[in-house]
Design a protein around this motif. Structure first.
Motif, PDB file in Angstrom:
ATOM      1  N   VAL A  47       0.823  -1.215   0.000  1.00  0.00           N
ATOM      2  CA  VAL A  47       0.000   0.000   0.000  1.00  0.00           C
ATOM      3  C   VAL A  47       0.858   1.267   0.000  1.00  0.00           C
ATOM      4  O   VAL A  47       0.809   2.092   0.927  1.00  0.00           O
ATOM      5  CB  VAL A  47      -0.989   0.033   1.196  1.00  0.00           C
ATOM      6  CG1 VAL A  47      -2.069   1.087   0.962  1.00  0.00           C
ATOM      7  CG2 VAL A  47      -1.639  -1.323   1.409  1.00  0.00           C
ATOM      8  N   PHE A  48       1.651   1.434  -1.036  1.00  0.00           N
ATOM      9  CA  PHE A  48       2.436   2.652  -1.184  1.00  0.00           C
ATOM     10  C   PHE A  48       1.572   3.754  -1.787  1.00  0.00           C
ATOM     11  O   PHE A  48       0.720   3.500  -2.637  1.00  0.00           O
ATOM     12  CB  PHE A  48       3.648   2.404  -2.085  1.00  0.00           C
ATOM     13  CG  PHE A  48       4.748   1.638  -1.407  1.00  0.00           C
ATOM     14  CD1 PHE A  48       5.541   2.242  -0.439  1.00  0.00           C
ATOM     15  CD2 PHE A  48       5.003   0.319  -1.735  1.00  0.00           C
ATOM     16  CE1 PHE A  48       6.564   1.543   0.190  1.00  0.00           C
ATOM     17  CE2 PHE A  48       6.017  -0.389  -1.110  1.00  0.00           C
ATOM     18  CZ  PHE A  48       6.798   0.220  -0.151  1.00  0.00           C
ATOM     19  N   SER A  49       1.808   4.978  -1.357  1.00  0.00           N
ATOM     20  CA  SER A  49       1.089   6.121  -1.914  1.00  0.00           C
ATOM     21  C   SER A  49       1.507   6.333  -3.365  1.00  0.00           C
ATOM     22  O   SER A  49       2.589   5.894  -3.776  1.00  0.00           O
ATOM     23  CB  SER A  49       1.395   7.372  -1.099  1.00  0.00           C
ATOM     24  OG  SER A  49       2.735   7.793  -1.322  1.00  0.00           O
ATOM     25  N   PRO A  50       0.690   7.032  -4.154  1.00  0.00           N
ATOM     26  CA  PRO A  50       1.055   7.282  -5.555  1.00  0.00           C
ATOM     27  C   PRO A  50       2.415   7.957  -5.750  1.00  0.00           C
ATOM     28  O   PRO A  50       3.191   7.519  -6.606  1.00  0.00           O
ATOM     29  CB  PRO A  50      -0.098   8.157  -6.067  1.00  0.00           C
ATOM     30  CG  PRO A  50      -1.264   7.727  -5.239  1.00  0.00           C
ATOM     31  CD  PRO A  50      -0.691   7.462  -3.869  1.00  0.00           C
ATOM     32  N   PRO A  51       2.757   9.004  -4.970  1.00  0.00           N
ATOM     33  CA  PRO A  51       4.087   9.597  -5.153  1.00  0.00           C
ATOM     34  C   PRO A  51       5.217   8.620  -4.845  1.00  0.00           C
ATOM     35  O   PRO A  51       6.195   8.534  -5.594  1.00  0.00           O
ATOM     36  CB  PRO A  51       4.093  10.776  -4.176  1.00  0.00           C
ATOM     37  CG  PRO A  51       2.668  11.087  -3.933  1.00  0.00           C
ATOM     38  CD  PRO A  51       1.957   9.777  -3.995  1.00  0.00           C
ATOM     39  N   VAL A  52       5.095   7.886  -3.739  1.00  0.00           N
ATOM     40  CA  VAL A  52       6.148   6.940  -3.365  1.00  0.00           C
ATOM     41  C   VAL A  52       6.264   5.830  -4.400  1.00  0.00           C
ATOM     42  O   VAL A  52       7.365   5.396  -4.751  1.00  0.00           O
ATOM     43  CB  VAL A  52       5.887   6.355  -1.959  1.00  0.00           C
ATOM     44  CG1 VAL A  52       6.929   5.290  -1.623  1.00  0.00           C
ATOM     45  CG2 VAL A  52       5.927   7.465  -0.911  1.00  0.00           C
ATOM     46  N   ALA A  53       5.128   5.375  -4.923  1.00  0.00           N
ATOM     47  CA  ALA A  53       5.139   4.331  -5.958  1.00  0.00           C
ATOM     48  C   ALA A  53       5.899   4.800  -7.193  1.00  0.00           C
ATOM     49  O   ALA A  53       6.615   4.015  -7.832  1.00  0.00           O
ATOM     50  CB  ALA A  53       3.714   3.938  -6.327  1.00  0.00           C
ATOM     51  N   SER A  54       5.777   6.088  -7.531  1.00  0.00           N
ATOM     52  CA  SER A  54       6.493   6.602  -8.709  1.00  0.00           C
ATOM     53  C   SER A  54       8.002   6.511  -8.502  1.00  0.00           C
ATOM     54  O   SER A  54       8.755   6.239  -9.443  1.00  0.00           O
ATOM     55  CB  SER A  54       6.083   8.051  -8.990  1.00  0.00           C
ATOM     56  OG  SER A  54       6.608   8.948  -8.018  1.00  0.00           O
ATOM     57  N   ARG A  55       8.443   6.726  -7.279  1.00  0.00           N
ATOM     58  CA  ARG A  55       9.871   6.622  -6.955  1.00  0.00           C
ATOM     59  C   ARG A  55      10.331   5.166  -7.045  1.00  0.00           C
ATOM     60  O   ARG A  55      11.451   4.877  -7.479  1.00  0.00           O
ATOM     61  CB  ARG A  55      10.109   7.187  -5.550  1.00  0.00           C
ATOM     62  CG  ARG A  55      11.549   7.150  -5.073  1.00  0.00           C
ATOM     63  CD  ARG A  55      11.670   7.803  -3.700  1.00  0.00           C
ATOM     64  NE  ARG A  55      13.062   7.812  -3.233  1.00  0.00           N
ATOM     65  CZ  ARG A  55      13.621   6.885  -2.484  1.00  0.00           C
ATOM     66  NH1 ARG A  55      12.901   5.827  -2.109  1.00  0.00           N
ATOM     67  NH2 ARG A  55      14.884   6.985  -2.109  1.00  0.00           N
ATOM     68  N   ILE A  56       9.474   4.250  -6.624  1.00  0.00           N
ATOM     69  CA  ILE A  56       9.831   2.831  -6.648  1.00  0.00           C
ATOM     70  C   ILE A  56       9.977   2.317  -8.077  1.00  0.00           C
ATOM     71  O   ILE A  56      10.817   1.463  -8.353  1.00  0.00           O
ATOM     72  CB  ILE A  56       8.774   2.007  -5.878  1.00  0.00           C
ATOM     73  CG1 ILE A  56       8.799   2.382  -4.392  1.00  0.00           C
ATOM     74  CG2 ILE A  56       9.025   0.509  -6.027  1.00  0.00           C
ATOM     75  CD1 ILE A  56       7.685   1.783  -3.571  1.00  0.00           C
ATOM     76  N   TYR A  57       9.196   2.846  -8.988  1.00  0.00           N
ATOM     77  CA  TYR A  57       9.306   2.426 -10.387  1.00  0.00           C
ATOM     78  C   TYR A  57      10.560   2.986 -11.067  1.00  0.00           C
ATOM     79  O   TYR A  57      11.195   2.306 -11.872  1.00  0.00           O
ATOM     80  CB  TYR A  57       8.084   2.888 -11.189  1.00  0.00           C
ATOM     81  CG  TYR A  57       6.876   2.003 -11.080  1.00  0.00           C
ATOM     82  CD1 TYR A  57       6.925   0.658 -11.452  1.00  0.00           C
ATOM     83  CD2 TYR A  57       5.668   2.501 -10.604  1.00  0.00           C
ATOM     84  CE1 TYR A  57       5.808  -0.158 -11.362  1.00  0.00           C
ATOM     85  CE2 TYR A  57       4.545   1.691 -10.504  1.00  0.00           C
ATOM     86  CZ  TYR A  57       4.625   0.354 -10.883  1.00  0.00           C
ATOM     87  OH  TYR A  57       3.518  -0.449 -10.785  1.00  0.00           O
TER      88      TYR A  57
END
Length: 443
Positions: A47-57
């Motif tokens: 359950v990562f937030s949208p901003p954090v998910a963008s960093r993970i990608y």
């Protein structure tokens, strides 16, 4: 007799040599698609937030791209093109190096550092590693050594992007008497997520506010004001869609592009999260579809993923910078407090300020990148949401999909029209800037 013996010995040596020669490890585009999908599944679980998910990608893709672009005549390194990203140290490569394998290894090695459920990714990674070792241990070890070296270089740079520092910064202050300032929304009334995301280092943009959009209409309860007209517009479209029922195309559009990882479901005394992909994940999925539809090579696939992920990353930084500057209240709050206390948006309101629309900014940026790579009028069936119980929608182009994604937020009752339109323009400007500022291919 001796001549025959020599021939037999020679033949035996040739036979033994051929027998001992090991097969090469064959890495295909499906390997990278499957690995990206695995990372997405873990992000949904965590359950990562949208901003954090963008960093993970973005960082795993950059690592994979840097492996492929090293001493490559076709693709250019991103060092000295991305902010503070230094050149890789000189590494002597053997002609036998399996670069595709090394790129995939680099991707997984960086991914492992970015998720909570590390063991899930380690298990996936180890299953691949054991298989590759059995095929050709020497080839695997050589690729792993280079892949890890690039991954470590990227991780050092990644860990200096201010993300770690923002974990200890204060939550967003919502103590206000201003009716137009954002406050947490039902049912979970979560505090605003990532209020300090504008402090994260952008990859291409010069600063978080480089593409600061124009201000939204001045908040007002005057019925003749532009703001009030937009507020009533949200209220009216929601009521109209409810009257149309399940046959409403606008309802289908709103649900298809929901992409809210924070949906809370109440049942009796229980509240639980309904896990979904983020807006960035949806566009990464569209990138995958485009790569498959166009039969893109492994190199082009990594290139497409990387450039799209960079655009999504900077789009979130730009959008979140504006969200906590304007700090605008959500339609649900004003409608419930001043117009109709029984009204509910079709979609659950995400936990952060309204202006601009994250979906709109991210979709605008990603669509311009994908249009540049695969061309305009690239028709595709968007199957990204199939694993999450939604259907398939067909688009005539990436820009067509971006326009619909943006409008979905208005139909869903969670954004005013200005946030949709101006957010889309904000994202397009970011996409154009990346297309014109970064050189991926050598001339």
């Amino acid at each position: 007799m001796r001549k025959h013996i020599r021939v037999i010995i020679l033949l035996n040596l040739i036979f033994i040599s051929c027998k001992e020669k090991k097969a090469s490890i064959n890495i295909t585009t499906n390997h990278i698609h499957n690995t990206v999908d695995q990372l997405t599944k873990i992000m949904i679980h965590d359950v990562f937030s949208p901003p954090v998910a963008s960093r993970i990608y973005v960082y795993p893709n950059i690592a994979a791209y840097e492996v492929l672009s090293y001493n490559n005549k076709s693709y250019k390194t991103l060092s000295k093109q991305l902010n503070e990203f230094k050149t890789l140290p000189k590494i002597k490569l053997n002609n036998t190096l399996n670069k595709k394998l090394a790129a995939l290894i680099a991707y997984m090695e960086v991914s492992e550092e970015l998720v909570f459920s590390k063991q899930k990714l380690i298990t996936y990674k180890d299953s691949l590693y054991s298989n590759w070792i059995n095929i050709n241990k020497d080839e695997f070890n050589e690729a792993k050594m280079f892949g890890k070296e690039v991954a470590n270089h990227v991780k050092l740079w990644m860990n200096d992007d201010k993300y770690i520092e923002t974990r200890n910064m204060p939550i967003h202050n919502v103590l206000t008497k201003d009716p137009f300032s954002w406050v947490p929304t039902p049912p979970a009334f979560m505090p605003g997520i990532e209020p300090h995301w504008n402090k994260i280092r952008p990859l291409i943009m010069k600063s978080a506010d480089q593409f600061k959009p124009e201000k939204p209409p001045t908040p007002s309860f005057e019925k003749s004001s532009d703001f009030y007209k937009e507020l009533i517009g949200v209220y009216n479209i929601g009521n109209k869609i409810i009257k149309e029922g399940n046959t409403s195309e606008k309802l289908n559009i709103a649900k298809f592009w929901d992409c809210n990882p924070y949906v809370s479901v109440n049942k009796g005394h229980f509240m639980f999260a309904e896990k979904k992909i983020t807006p960035g994940a949806h566009w990464i999925g569209i990138c995958k579809i485009a790569c498959k539809e166009s039969n893109s090579s492994f190199e082009k696939t990594i290139y497409a993923y990387t450039k799209t992920a960079i655009a999504i990353n900077d789009a979130f930084i730009s959008c979140w910078d504006e969200k906590y500057r304007s700090n605008l209240v959500r339609p649900e709050t004003l409608i419930n407090n001043y117009i109709d206390d029984n009204w509910l948006p079709l979609l659950q309101t995400p936990p952060f300020p309204e202006y601009t629309s994250g979906h709109s900014v991210v979709s605008g940026a990603a669509s311009e990148i994908l249009t540049k790579i695969f061309g305009d009028n690239f028709k595709f069936d968007d199957t990204t949401e199939l694993p999450y119980g939604l259907g398939v929608r067909t688009f005539s182009s990436f820009r067509d999909a971006a326009n619909e994604a943006a409008l979905s937020r208005f139909y869903g009752g969670i954004h005013y029209m200005s946030a949709v339109k101006l957010g889309l323009e904000q994202g397009k400007k970011i996409g154009h800037y990346i297309n014109n500022s970064v050189t991926f291919k050598n001339k």
